[in-house]
Design a protein around this motif. Sequence first.
Motif, PDB file in Angstrom:
ATOM      1  N   TRP A 126      29.058  47.152  14.071  1.00  0.00           N
ATOM      2  CA  TRP A 126      30.326  46.947  14.753  1.00  0.00           C
ATOM      3  C   TRP A 126      30.792  48.218  15.624  1.00  0.00           C
ATOM      4  CZ3 TRP A 126      29.747  46.435   9.340  1.00  0.00           C
ATOM      5  CH2 TRP A 126      30.217  47.764   8.698  1.00  0.00           C
ATOM      6  N   LEU A 166      37.996  50.182  20.270  1.00  0.00           N
ATOM      7  CA  LEU A 166      38.525  48.818  20.149  1.00  0.00           C
ATOM      8  C   LEU A 166      40.172  48.924  20.910  1.00  0.00           C
ATOM      9  CD1 LEU A 166      37.148  47.603  16.787  1.00  0.00           C
ATOM     10  CD2 LEU A 166      36.669  46.647  19.162  1.00  0.00           C
ATOM     11  N   ARG A 189      39.236  26.777  26.336  1.00  0.00           N
ATOM     12  CA  ARG A 189      38.816  27.034  27.523  1.00  0.00           C
ATOM     13  C   ARG A 189      37.896  28.200  27.974  1.00  0.00           C
ATOM     14  NH1 ARG A 189      42.792  25.414  31.209  1.00  0.00           N
ATOM     15  NH2 ARG A 189      44.471  24.429  30.425  1.00  0.00           N
ATOM     16  N   ALA A 224      34.561  26.599  27.724  1.00  0.00           N
ATOM     17  CA  ALA A 224      34.318  26.041  28.840  1.00  0.00           C
ATOM     18  C   ALA A 224      33.606  26.914  30.128  1.00  0.00           C
ATOM     19  CB  ALA A 224      35.669  25.289  29.563  1.00  0.00           C
ATOM     20  N   LEU A 225      34.030  27.997  29.789  1.00  0.00           N
ATOM     21  CA  LEU A 225      33.007  28.897  30.956  1.00  0.00           C
ATOM     22  C   LEU A 225      31.817  29.303  30.559  1.00  0.00           C
ATOM     23  CD1 LEU A 225      35.887  31.975  30.682  1.00  0.00           C
ATOM     24  CD2 LEU A 225      35.778  30.432  32.450  1.00  0.00           C
ATOM     25  N   LEU A 280      26.653  40.641  30.082  1.00  0.00           N
ATOM     26  CA  LEU A 280      27.124  40.981  31.427  1.00  0.00           C
ATOM     27  C   LEU A 280      27.020  39.801  32.320  1.00  0.00           C
ATOM     28  CD1 LEU A 280      25.615  44.625  31.241  1.00  0.00           C
ATOM     29  CD2 LEU A 280      28.048  44.011  31.297  1.00  0.00           C
ATOM     30  N   SER A 309      35.555  39.700  15.530  1.00  0.00           N
ATOM     31  CA  SER A 309      35.564  41.035  14.725  1.00  0.00           C
ATOM     32  C   SER A 309      34.898  41.997  15.642  1.00  0.00           C
ATOM     33  CB  SER A 309      34.780  40.715  13.503  1.00  0.00           C
ATOM     34  OG  SER A 309      35.207  39.649  12.872  1.00  0.00           O
ATOM     35  N   LYS A 310      34.052  41.660  16.261  1.00  0.00           N
ATOM     36  CA  LYS A 310      33.033  42.682  17.142  1.00  0.00           C
ATOM     37  C   LYS A 310      34.140  43.050  18.413  1.00  0.00           C
ATOM     38  CE  LYS A 310      29.946  41.850  14.322  1.00  0.00           C
ATOM     39  NZ  LYS A 310      29.546  42.534  13.371  1.00  0.00           N
ATOM     40  N   LEU A 337      44.745  38.376  23.091  1.00  0.00           N
ATOM     41  CA  LEU A 337      43.836  37.480  24.389  1.00  0.00           C
ATOM     42  C   LEU A 337      44.514  37.019  25.369  1.00  0.00           C
ATOM     43  CD1 LEU A 337      41.666  35.015  22.309  1.00  0.00           C
ATOM     44  CD2 LEU A 337      40.924  37.447  23.224  1.00  0.00           C
ATOM     45  N   ARG A 373      41.407  41.685  29.715  1.00  0.00           N
ATOM     46  CA  ARG A 373      40.437  41.528  30.595  1.00  0.00           C
ATOM     47  C   ARG A 373      39.637  43.061  31.110  1.00  0.00           C
ATOM     48  NH1 ARG A 373      39.241  41.498  36.021  1.00  0.00           N
ATOM     49  NH2 ARG A 373      41.429  41.717  36.419  1.00  0.00           N
ATOM     50  N   LYS A 374      40.741  43.708  31.423  1.00  0.00           N
ATOM     51  CA  LYS A 374      40.482  45.257  31.863  1.00  0.00           C
ATOM     52  C   LYS A 374      39.491  45.797  30.772  1.00  0.00           C
ATOM     53  CE  LYS A 374      44.036  45.452  34.258  1.00  0.00           C
ATOM     54  NZ  LYS A 374      45.334  45.341  34.278  1.00  0.00           N
ATOM     55  N   ASP A 376      36.182  44.420  30.540  1.00  0.00           N
ATOM     56  CA  ASP A 376      35.224  44.987  31.525  1.00  0.00           C
ATOM     57  C   ASP A 376      34.790  46.406  31.398  1.00  0.00           C
ATOM     58  OD1 ASP A 376      35.164  43.003  32.999  1.00  0.00           O
ATOM     59  OD2 ASP A 376      36.677  43.560  34.583  1.00  0.00           O
ATOM     60  N   ARG A 386      32.329  46.750  28.306  1.00  0.00           N
ATOM     61  CA  ARG A 386      30.836  46.481  28.620  1.00  0.00           C
ATOM     62  C   ARG A 386      30.375  47.639  29.586  1.00  0.00           C
ATOM     63  NH1 ARG A 386      33.045  40.779  29.309  1.00  0.00           N
ATOM     64  NH2 ARG A 386      33.912  41.744  31.101  1.00  0.00           N
ATOM     65  N   THR A 387      31.002  48.242  30.415  1.00  0.00           N
ATOM     66  CA  THR A 387      30.744  49.459  31.403  1.00  0.00           C
ATOM     67  C   THR A 387      30.329  50.562  30.371  1.00  0.00           C
ATOM     68  OG1 THR A 387      32.223  48.670  32.951  1.00  0.00           O
ATOM     69  CG2 THR A 387      31.139  50.890  33.011  1.00  0.00           C
ATOM     70  N   ASP A 432      43.808  33.142  29.776  1.00  0.00           N
ATOM     71  CA  ASP A 432      44.036  31.664  29.224  1.00  0.00           C
ATOM     72  C   ASP A 432      42.748  30.629  29.732  1.00  0.00           C
ATOM     73  OD1 ASP A 432      47.656  31.204  29.291  1.00  0.00           O
ATOM     74  OD2 ASP A 432      46.199  32.253  27.866  1.00  0.00           O
ATOM     75  N   GLY A 433      41.785  31.395  30.431  1.00  0.00           N
ATOM     76  CA  GLY A 433      40.651  30.643  30.894  1.00  0.00           C
ATOM     77  C   GLY A 433      40.767  29.840  31.840  1.00  0.00           C
ATOM     78  N   ARG A 459      32.777  39.625  39.081  1.00  0.00           N
ATOM     79  CA  ARG A 459      32.756  40.832  39.497  1.00  0.00           C
ATOM     80  C   ARG A 459      32.437  41.314  40.850  1.00  0.00           C
ATOM     81  NH1 ARG A 459      30.063  45.046  35.290  1.00  0.00           N
ATOM     82  NH2 ARG A 459      31.700  44.623  33.732  1.00  0.00           N
ATOM     83  N   HIS A 464      35.063  23.820  34.704  1.00  0.00           N
ATOM     84  CA  HIS A 464      34.973  22.490  33.810  1.00  0.00           C
ATOM     85  C   HIS A 464      36.158  22.632  32.739  1.00  0.00           C
ATOM     86  CE1 HIS A 464      31.164  21.230  35.352  1.00  0.00           C
ATOM     87  NE2 HIS A 464      30.880  22.391  35.274  1.00  0.00           N
ATOM     88  N   PRO A 503      38.478  21.596  29.891  1.00  0.00           N
ATOM     89  CA  PRO A 503      38.244  20.647  28.617  1.00  0.00           C
ATOM     90  C   PRO A 503      39.239  19.655  28.703  1.00  0.00           C
ATOM     91  CG  PRO A 503      39.341  22.712  27.702  1.00  0.00           C
ATOM     92  CD  PRO A 503      39.100  23.137  29.183  1.00  0.00           C
TER      93      PRO A 503
END
Lengths: 480, 480
Positions: free
Chosen positions: A120, A126, A164, A167-168, A294, A316-317, A361, A367-368, A371, A374-375, B64-65, B71, B80, B82
């Motif tokens: 982890w 985090l 949702r 769905a992505l 990514l 958790s991650k 969430l 989202r930032k 992002d 990940r970077t 919320d998706g 990027r 899509h 749900p």
Amino acid sequence: MHDRALPNGEDGTLVERVIAVVNQRIAGRTLAPGAKLPSLRSFAETMGVSKSTVVEAYDRLAADGVIQARRGSGFYVVGHAPPFSVADLGPRLERAVDPFWVSRQSLDAGDGVLKPGCGWLPADWLPEDSMRRALRALSRAPAETLADYGTPLGLAPLRQVLARRMALHGIEVGPDRIMLTESGTQALDLACRFLVEPGDTVLVDDPCYFNFHALLRAHRVRIVGVPYTQNGPDTVQFEQVLAEHRPRLYITNSALHNPTGATLSPVVAHRVLKLADQFGLTIIEDDIFADFELEPAPRLAAFDGLDRVVQIGSFSKSLSASVRCGYIAARRDWIEGLIDLKIAASFGTGRLAAEMVLTILRDGSYRKYMDGLRTRLSRAMGETSARLKAMGIQPWIEPRGGMFLWCVLPEGLDSSVIARQLLAEDIVLAPGNVYSLSQSAGRFLRFNVAQSGDPRLFSALGRAMAAAARRGAPAQIELA
Amino acid sequence: MHDRALPNGEDGTLVERVIAVVNQRIAGRTLAPGAKLPSLRSFAETMGVSKSTVVEAYDRLAADGVIQARRGSGFYVVGHAPPFSVADLGPRLERAVDPFWVSRQSLDAGDGVLKPGCGWLPADWLPEDSMRRALRALSRAPAETLADYGTPLGLAPLRQVLARRMALHGIEVGPDRIMLTESGTQALDLACRFLVEPGDTVLVDDPCYFNFHALLRAHRVRIVGVPYTQNGPDTVQFEQVLAEHRPRLYITNSALHNPTGATLSPVVAHRVLKLADQFGLTIIEDDIFADFELEPAPRLAAFDGLDRVVQIGSFSKSLSASVRCGYIAARRDWIEGLIDLKIAASFGTGRLAAEMVLTILRDGSYRKYMDGLRTRLSRAMGETSARLKAMGIQPWIEPRGGMFLWCVLPEGLDSSVIARQLLAEDIVLAPGNVYSLSQSAGRFLRFNVAQSGDPRLFSALGRAMAAAARRGAPAQIELA
């Protein structure tokens, strides 16, 4: 001591002073077990404090179980104090390098221990601020949120968000087919309870996440493995294993496979599902690293439409391991049975944890944060990879995201031996064979790049490798 | 619409307005799945808001998706979505009255449903203010508390508090023999995993908490029962069952037995432990109602010294069911195995939940809250008992505390039939046979006195009893 005037500080200080005096008297046996404490009024006079200060001190002592209130009679020293021993077990060098080795060493590790082997992120990677905001928001939530069990499926708006998000990845599933659990591990446990019986055969990747082995042993099933390639399981051997052992279940990660960091290719996904159809195999896809990708990889659950694939995951991650919340998405006709099992094994789901995950969430900053994470991981991946290569430790692949780097040691070195040596220096490594059913990963180590920034790791690794070379490890290999 | 000036309210309002406009466009297919959203700058101009308002709106839609960031390319409508169906399953009348009946109906119950059959307190009976204070305190906790897994045993100071509380019941145990779990139910599950194998025989009280049946079925063991008397299990039959069936494990509550509210007597405790010794029986003592006792009852764990007795408990009943935290106390040489099982089945324990429980227990107001709760329950017990007696529904005993009143219906009435009828009127009852392995409690109902204050309960009960009497239920009994 008790007749000298106390400094007139803030309330907290006075209360703590009264507590200290009581504790001293108990320790010195002036107040023996079972003895009655002075009345509130007389002790307030003795101590030169207000009666309410003594009330608060006695309350806190009672909350700690040091003294006990008896109705209408006052407070008494508790009779049988347990032996005092705060046993936070330290790393135990003698433990066998079994499926629990890495988890126990990582969870047990105190401050100052390096954990490049753990699974982890460090706490300071985090979203701390989002968590603090979420806790403040929850402190104003309705009483039901704070007190009640959740519904059997778990918090509906979180299940909607999950639907949702799935769905992505091309997985079309309504929130009524998603059940929240206490954790991703519990989701896996419930799915196994639902899908297999003792004595059944279950297929895992070789290597795979070591806790799959541990959990499956607890389920008393037979475990068989299939080699994992850079594109997913080896499909030729996959077919052979299905034909020979007829496993009922296959457990795998599609995106950012643990420990290898590899990613399932669409062709292998198709082939695996075709074979699953042919042999009546059910698949659990553990998607716990979804947020770390990514580029989105194919999901078995998307190809299959969640028919013979069950997907599980957790937060958790990416969010917090302290806030326990996972989920399971499955066929509609399996959900009722899974709910019954969840009630039997853990009754409700943590509603507060689910509300907290939902709040984070939906926090605009999430989202930032992802992002940025990940970077940051990409950068750490590059750096760790370069440092290891310079020492002759070779990454098996360059993963497309995530935190894990699966590496092979120079020929003749045994990663379990190196791991034991580094544990003595307060460094927890993850030796390859804890991931390998066939014990064929004895030269591998899994590095968590987010936990591998400290130069002490590389100097200790270098020393251990040099010592092993001096002991003539390569020669032993040639004899074998 | 989008070119009219927006009211210049607080930020939240503007953001929500932007979100609403995007959602409208998606719903009306002006923005079709896959379509690119307007750039931040152009949409800010169109909407007459600042760019940062649009940033926040897009972020929340992405969380919320509904939309997705690519990027360097902007935001797109998710392809899509749900099918929209928030399926919080309503009470299902057709379900068999099995061990899950009461839990599913109680957990599923929406607002306006009366739950005299459920096993927990209403949210507004619980220490709401302490929970809010604890959440605010946790929002300032160190990052590790918010983010990390706990240690394998779980939060040390909470285990210390638990050890001291157990000492109040005469159980001498160090914190190193106490392991935190996600819940009392998980503690029971882990203990069963550790102690029994599929095919073993396990002994329970008849009647007993229905979830014991559910959990044991999930463990694939054979279940046998022993009648529960007002002082504990019937010791003559207890001995017979041990001799005949050789159960490996016995699960029971000593204080405030569920569902009967009875309390183990010291003589029976002694006899049970002597027989356990003789027949090699292990005992799990579920002490979940410990805090509700007015007078402390004997504990098997205290008599036995936690040798062949394992004790479990949680805070779901007295603090909050939303904050998941339980514990298990056992022999020192069993703890390692239990930790491994916990890691296999759920990895860590919720550290945040444990910190929250600790904070509340140490809150100076906790003792007063529990005192008040016990008084309030006593009063409710008296009132519920009087109202039921007036209808001819007789309490089996007058319990010495707790929330449960185990009552017998007039002769000839079937509590499952009455329970089904009341469910149609949005009242969840707990019919006796869900607690009874021998199905010999068909005339019993368990009432939770904290959930039985509404007069609608008693009028509905009266109507259902009268209807049953008209259908000539007593005659059926005479024919049998």
